[in-house]
Design a protein around this motif. Sequence first.
Motif, PDB file in Angstrom:
ATOM      1  N   LEU A  69       0.765  -1.240   0.195  1.00  0.00           N
ATOM      2  CA  LEU A  69      -0.013  -0.024   0.001  1.00  0.00           C
ATOM      3  C   LEU A  69       0.770   1.188  -0.181  1.00  0.00           C
ATOM      4  O   LEU A  69       0.685   2.306  -0.716  1.00  0.00           O
ATOM      5  N   PHE A 107      -5.951   3.965  -1.554  1.00  0.00           N
ATOM      6  CA  PHE A 107      -5.142   3.423  -0.719  1.00  0.00           C
ATOM      7  C   PHE A 107      -4.776   3.981   0.741  1.00  0.00           C
ATOM      8  O   PHE A 107      -4.723   2.980   1.664  1.00  0.00           O
ATOM      9  N   GLU A 111      -5.391   1.546   3.872  1.00  0.00           N
ATOM     10  CA  GLU A 111      -4.196   1.475   4.816  1.00  0.00           C
ATOM     11  C   GLU A 111      -4.845   1.758   6.586  1.00  0.00           C
ATOM     12  O   GLU A 111      -4.420   1.205   7.489  1.00  0.00           O
TER      13      GLU A 111
END
Length: 312
Positions: A69, A107, A111
């Motif tokens: 990521l 992303f 995360e």
Amino acid sequence: MKELNQSTVTEFILLGFAPNPRANPLLFTFFLVFYLMILVSNSLLIILIHQDSCLHTPMYFFISVLSMLDVCYTTTTVPQMLVHILSKKRAISLARCVAQMYTCLLFGITESWLFSIMSVDRYMAICHPLRYKVIMSRWVCLLMVGICAAYGVVGGLCDTFFAMRLPYCGPNEIDHYFCEVPAILKLACADTSLNDLVDFIVGVNVIVVPLSLVVVVYVNIFANIMKIRSAQGRIKAFSTCASHITVVTMFAIPCIIMYMSPGSDPLSNSGKKMALFYNVTTAFLNPVVYSLRNKDVKKAFLKLMGQGRVRF
């Protein structure tokens, strides 16, 4: 004619760093080196986890996903920022801006939720060690990561969709280093109150809920650690959480300062610098934290280097 003008914006100008013939080459070199270190360090960590059977555990699986990521997140913004530092024309097409905005959200949200999943993994390892491998099976880990990704997809789509449904009739200069929702909304030629509500809801689900889950989980972890009689056992249990707590702190502080603190403005100079810090620095420090404080990763690295010398 007014409707025509509202649909004429086909590209944006990213102001980013102020044009400076002396400073820009230094900035380019600095960020290029940082970006290459991010790629190398995270890729190396992924390779080590994949190659060494001793690292085939849920914790390292989640760390490898985190590294992927970080690579993806920085790759959506840093290469273009490097080009714009040395370029006189800092234009980005509307389509590319939307794509960058969505992928950053995708992303970033994934995360954020991954950190909460990693705290649950630490809870199971410390508080239920005998059932840890049974509960945290490979399929359960994949399902957890899939849920995090689903949050990223949905959250990114919501924020991007509501931002791009607004008309943009100029000016088209974005006062930021990359396309970000608050910076884009500032250029809209319509009321953004609905977008502000959507941003608030997404922010709560991206920052407040995952971090609250992390806090609750670690309160339970520390309560169980304090029940361990031996001091050495408590220190060992605390050490298994130290890396994750450090990484979560590096993630949480910039996000809270930029988006959740009273009177915060993500488009201020400090807000933009904080976004840049999160984008570049944390992606570099994550693998450093997990490798420097981890004997298993060091052993895997030395083993990989030893194999390389033997083959040579």
